[in-house]
Design a protein around this motif. Structure first.
Motif, short mmCIF file in Angstrom:
data_model
loop_
_atom_site.label_atom_id
_atom_site.label_comp_id
_atom_site.label_asym_id
_atom_site.label_seq_id
_atom_site.Cartn_x
_atom_site.Cartn_y
_atom_site.Cartn_z
N ILE A 444 0.84 -1.21 0.00
CA ILE A 444 0.00 0.00 0.00
C ILE A 444 0.87 1.25 0.00
O ILE A 444 0.61 2.20 -0.74
N MET A 445 1.91 1.24 0.83
CA MET A 445 2.82 2.39 0.85
C MET A 445 3.39 2.62 -0.54
O MET A 445 3.47 3.75 -1.01
N TYR A 446 3.77 1.51 -1.18
CA TYR A 446 4.39 1.63 -2.49
C TYR A 446 3.41 2.26 -3.49
O TYR A 446 3.76 3.21 -4.20
N VAL A 447 2.20 1.75 -3.51
CA VAL A 447 1.23 2.25 -4.48
C VAL A 447 0.89 3.71 -4.18
O VAL A 447 0.77 4.53 -5.10
N GLN A 448 0.77 4.03 -2.87
CA GLN A 448 0.48 5.42 -2.50
C GLN A 448 1.62 6.34 -2.95
O GLN A 448 1.40 7.40 -3.53
N GLU A 453 3.99 10.19 -6.81
CA GLU A 453 4.99 10.50 -7.85
C GLU A 453 4.34 10.72 -9.20
O GLU A 453 4.67 11.67 -9.92
N ASP A 454 3.40 9.83 -9.53
CA ASP A 454 2.74 9.96 -10.84
C ASP A 454 2.04 11.31 -10.95
O ASP A 454 2.10 11.97 -11.98
N ALA A 455 1.37 11.70 -9.83
CA ALA A 455 0.63 12.96 -9.86
C ALA A 455 1.58 14.14 -10.10
O ALA A 455 1.20 15.14 -10.68
N ILE A 766 -4.94 6.78 -2.25
CA ILE A 766 -5.55 5.73 -3.05
C ILE A 766 -6.88 5.37 -2.39
O ILE A 766 -7.04 5.50 -1.18
N GLY A 767 -7.83 4.92 -3.20
CA GLY A 767 -9.16 4.61 -2.68
C GLY A 767 -9.15 3.39 -1.78
O GLY A 767 -8.23 2.56 -1.85
N SER A 768 -10.17 3.24 -0.93
CA SER A 768 -10.17 2.11 -0.01
C SER A 768 -10.39 0.79 -0.75
O SER A 768 -9.88 -0.25 -0.35
#
Lengths: 809, 226
Positions: A444-448, A453-455, A766-768
């Protein structure tokens, strides 16, 4: 008896090499990580202790009101006006010193570099007992002298004596070197604080700052910079609580009202916390988390040991029976098994310590730290850790195997009745719960982080090269020429100036209202001062209206301006209730702060709401206006080959501003500054989680091997009766699947809550449902690995000739 | 030396109840050599285990040296056991990780005996049994006969007055079986009380008295004429 027990332990290790290796390696990994995490946490928490009065030195920082929306809960610096007040109003405090860090071009003879210079009050050298190589602390009394470090001396003067030599700041302010101090050790906040570290290389009297930049020696309340620190040394009879009370009283009495809109008070911290202040500011107890992770991995390793030892202990039932027959009491046998487990733990600890010697060296080289494993001071702790781990890991198997009656033990009843099976299943569950929990949080940390970064790519960050530190006399008056020349470089698409760049983590704001003087409807607007090219350079689209121009007088700020045209973002419009973007043009709002002439803002353009400060912050209401007096940074948009264009930029700089070296960096680097902390946290957690999973898998492999050996006869009989290899393999795999699935049920909800705590830190999350999918993915990943580990072994066993299996017994 | 009165042993597993000993009465005097015989499953080993205090009776009384031990817990039994009883098992029950000498020493390890005294006794008994040259070997390196000798040495090293032997020759060939029986006879002649479970009538002949069990009952007791 004791040696007899150790002898047995060693012989058992030798006899069961596979299990011994798994046990020792597993425990060693767990212990190494735990000891390392503890050492690191303690190292980071005991910085600056070599200063004689370290336990009496405090820093005074400032707490931020949550409503101010700055993305941090406090700042370790205080307004520079505070220190003189402390000195004037609190008789018990004799020693207060400010340290203001400013960047200057430092020149010695023909060599010049940008250096971070500290301007300090004279008490600075009384609070910190630096070791003087030459000269003495009184050097600070003279505003024309500087104190330098040995490293600085070496850099500019080599082995020659620097005393009396001249150092020039920004090509015009001369100082002579009056003293040299030994380099401050690396374990000082001066060197290693993540946010504020700058080696204490050159420091000058505070008076000098007044001389060279009109800085008011009484300090100011308008500006709070992370570079401005306030240190206080208390007399022995007073403590931090007392100082906090005094600071709070000063805040109430002296902080201007505008400051009270943003700050809630001063915050006193002991010096030893100065190094870790960033984590407190962000509200992330990182060192505690690191220690906790180390402990979790150690628990996984212990569970490994317990599990395998339980399985193995059952194989020693007859030995226990025989010893009981010979008169051994349960207590004696418990002691024997615990001594064995402590012996194995001690071996693992030795392996771990040997590994740590290497790891610490590598870590120090990579991070510029001086972490050491001092055996003298840590020995009692290491011994205690070994004993606690040995006893807690060995307690259950010892109890299980020694509680049987002599005759049950001799008959091996425990093994036949599958004693300890449920316990082992629970333990496998615990291991996997911990591993999957950590994996899920990492994922989750990674995706967040990735989302953050993407944003950030909404800005053309990889196409922009920035030139810093343009607000210097000698440079600022040549910026128009510089811009023109830069635009002539093929490949340079645009050149914009601004006071800072996106993701710079800077904050500047003012209170405004749509009705002049009406503070009941005030809105705090963040300000970014720019040049007209800013929006084009950063690909920020105008939803309505237009960007400021150089031609219209009201578009450009000057100190006399009373009204100015501004571009605002949609959030600002919304908060000011000024309607949609296309209706907002030419609407006005008014400044409530009375610090300059500027009173009125006229909306000239509207841009979308984007996160400009940095993505862990909320999106703020913003206004942009053209302010040629505050061009601190140039953003150069480049199309095509970055490197050759940067070479051309350097050439132009040298032609236009030959007296100063160019200070350029890719905008990507600025953005990376923001992400690197989060990435480092993610990597650290990933390391812990990876190790926990590897340990759990090693343990599972060992247990699978052991259980397969235990069931060899059963497998043989099943095969004789017609069971196929796949059926046997499935049988062996299934016994481990249930506890792993139970582990998921426990771990995933826990991971969900832990991740939620991390996610609250970010404005855009990120969404739940996405989080749930990620966690489930991590869970499936864990189960597949578990299956893979067990299945390989199970298939090999299942393919054996049945007669081999039957002969086994 | 010991007296069993109306002794019962019942094993219960879920729904099944198995009576292993049913009202056994038996008296063994100091210096007796008794053989216990009977078909498989008749309760011989159970009887021996109860006499050896490795297991407790379900009912009845067991007086050992004038002390009723039937209701004693494991801790008390363990103290009496280690002082008074040596064991020899059919399957030797040597500990694979210990050498011959260490296996023998095991019987003294829980006796609060100084290490030097233990070493001396182990050496003496190994000389006596003729396995001193194997002192440093592991059980796995010995033949069955040699392993049982070690087991005998372990049973007698503590000078316990009672030796219980559960089919001591069951895993041995006739020559090695003979050797073990000769050792037991020598021990008996030196005053040790021996109770031995055996299937072999020939080996039972070494005893003064034979107790025959059937389905948990003592069916006959034969005393051999001197």
């Amino acid at each position: 008896m004791f040696w007899n027990n150790i002898k047995i332990a060693l012989r058992n290790l030798k006899k069961n090499k596979l299990y011994a290796t798994i046990n020792v390696v597993g425990l060693a990994l767990g212990l190494a990580l735990y000891v390392f995490a503890s050492l690191l946490a303690d190292y980071e928490r005991t910085h600056d202790m070599f200063f004689r009065n370290a336990d009496r030195i405090y820093t005074v920082g400032t707490s931020v009101l949550p409503e101010a929306n700055l993305g941090i809960r406090d700042i370790d610096s205080a307004h520079t006006a505070l220190a003189p007040l402390i000195k004037a109003e609190i008789a018990d405090i004799q020693l207060v010193a400010r340290s203001l860090r400013r960047e200057y071009l430092v020149r010695v003879d023909q060599e010049s570099f940008y250096e971070r210079v500290r301007f300090v009050d004279p008490e600075f050298t009384e609070i910190f007992d630096f070791k003087f190589v030459s000269g003495d602390p009184s050097a600070l009394q003279d505003p024309s002298s500087v104190i330098i470090s040995e490293a600085f001396s070496q850099k500019y003067f080599g082995d020659s004596d620097p005393i009396g030599k001249v150092v020039t700041l920004d090509n015009k302010h001369d100082f002579h070197i009056a003293a040299v101090i030994e380099d401050v050790p690396l374990n000082s906040h001066f060197n290693s604080a993540i946010l504020n570290a700058s080696v204490l290389d050159i420091f000058i009297s505070f008076q000098a700052l007044s001389r060279i930049s009109d800085y008011n020696p009484e300090g100011e309340w308008d500006n709070l910079s992370v570079n401005d620190l306030t240190y206080v040394q208390l007399p022995p009879q007073l403590d931090g609580d007392w100082l906090q009370a005094q600071a709070t009283s000063l805040f109430d009495r002296h902080m201007p009202e505008a400051g009270k809109d943003v700050f809630s008070g001063f915050k006193v911290r002991p010096l030893k916390k100065a190094n870790l202040v960033i984590w407190e500011m962000l509200g992330l107890p990182v060192m505690t988390i690191i220690k906790l992770l180390g402990l979790l991995v150690l628990i996984v390793a212990c569970v490994n040991y317990t599990n395998l030892a339980t399985a193995q202990a059952l194989g020693r039932s007859r030995e226990v029976g025989m010893r009981k027959t010979m008169g051994a009491s349960q207590r004696q046998l418990l002691t024997q098994f615990l001594v064995e487990s402590i012996t194995i733990t001690a071996i693992a600890m030795l392996v771990a310590l040997a590994g740590l010697e290497v790891i610490i060296q590598l870590f120090n080289n990579a991070t510029n730290k001086i972490l050491t494993l001092s055996y003298m001071s840590t020995l009692p702790w290491l011994v205690m850790t070994t004993l606690i781990v040995g006893v807690s890991a060995g307690a259950y198997p010892a109890w299980l195997i020694t509680r049987a009656s002599p005759i049950d033990a001799l008959r091996d009843v425990a093994r036949k009745t599958k004693k300890g099976t449920r316990f082992r299943a629970v333990m496998i569950g615990v291991q996997f719960a911990i591993s999957v929990f950590m994996l899920s949080v990492v994922a989750i940390m990674y995706v967040q982080n990735q989302k953050m970064e993407d944003a950030s790519y909404v800005f053309p960050r990889s196409e922009i090269y920035t030139l810093q530190r343009l607000n210097v006399e000698g440079i600022s008056e040549r910026l128009d020429t510089l811009q023109t020349e830069l635009k002539n470089i093929p490949g340079v698409e645009n050149v914009a100036y601004s006071i800072w760049t996106p993701f710079d983590q800077s904050n500047s704001s003012t209170n405004v209202s749509t009705v002049p003087g009406d503070s009941s409807n005030k809105v705090s607007l963040h300000i970014l001062r720019i040049s007209p090219e800013f929006f084009d350079t950063y690909d920020i689209p105008l939803l309505s209206g237009s960007a400021p121009t150089r031609e219209m007088a009201n578009d450009m700020y000057s100190e006399e301006s009373e009204s100015i045209n501004v571009v605002v973002n949609e959030l600002a419009l919304e908060q000011l209730s000024l309607g949609p973007a296309h209706e907002a043009i030419n609407k006005r709002f008014y400044d409530l702060d009375e610090d300059d002439n500027l009173k009125e803002f006229v909306i000239k353009g509207v841009v979308p709401s984007q996160n400009i400060v940095g993505l862990h912050n909320d999106i703020h209401p913003f206004m942009f206006y053209y302010d040629p007096t505050n061009h601190w940074v140039a953003s150069i948009r480049i199309r095509g080959n970055m490197l050759s264009t940067v070479a051309s930029i350097e050439k132009v700089w040298k032609d236009v501003i030959p007296e100063y070296p160019m200070q350029g960096r890719f905008l990507d680097e600025t953005f990376e500054e923001v992400f690197k902390i989060f990435r480092a946290m993610n990597m650290t957690l990933a390391g812990f989680a990876g190790l926990a999973l590897i340990l759990a898998l090693i343990g599972l492999f060992g247990l699978a091997a052991f259980m397969a050996a235990q069931r060899t006869k059963e497998i043989g009989v099943r095969k004789v009766l017609g069971a196929g290899s796949m059926q046997i393999a499935r049988l062996l795999v299934w016994q481990f699947t249930k506890p792993v699935l139970w582990a998921l049920l426990v771990a995933l909800p826990l991971a969900y809550f832990a991740s939620a705590a991390y996610l609250t830190f970010f404005a855009e999350r990120i969404g739940s449902s996405q989080a749930a999918v990620i966690m489930l993915g991590a869970g499936v990943f864990g189960v597949l690995f578990a299956w893979g580990t067990v299945a390989g072994h199970a298939i090999r066993i299942a393919q054996r000739n049945p007669i081999q299996a039957l002969r086994y017994e | 030396m010991l007296k069993l009165h109306d002794l019962y042993k019942v094993y219960r597993t879920d729904d099944v109840e198995t009576v292993a000993l049913s009202g056994v009465n038996l008296e063994i005097n100091q210096g007796d050599f008794i053989a216990v015989m009977g078909p498989s499953g008749c309760g011989k080993s159970t009887l021996l285990n109860i006499i050896g205090m490795l297991d407790s009776p379900s009912d009845g009384s067991y007086c050992f040296l004038d002390e009723d031990v039937a209701g004693y817990g494991e801790a008390q039994l363990s103290v009496i056991r280690k002082k008074n009883i040596g064991f020899i098992f059919q399957s030797f029950n040597l500990i694979d990780e210990l050498t011959v000498a260490e296996n023998i020493e095991l019987a003294l390890l829980y006796h609060d005996m100084p290490a030097a005294e233990r070493t001396r006794r182990v050496k003496d008994v190994m000389d006596r049994i003729g396995i001193a040259h194997r002192a440093g070997h592991m059980p796995g390196q010995l033949s069955g006969g040699q392993q049982q000798r070690v087991a005998v040495a372990r049973a007698i090293v503590g000078d316990q007055p009672l030796i219980l032997a559960d089919e001591p020759t069951g895993n041995l060939d006739s020559v090695h079986g003979q050797e073990v029986m000769d050792m037991l006879r020598t021990l008996h002649s030196e005053g040790t009380t021996i109770v031995m479970v055996t299937h072999s009538p020939a080996h039972a002949d070494y005893a003064q008295r034979t107790v025959n069990l059937f389905d948990g009952y003592v069916v006959t007791e034969n005393t051999r004429a001197a």
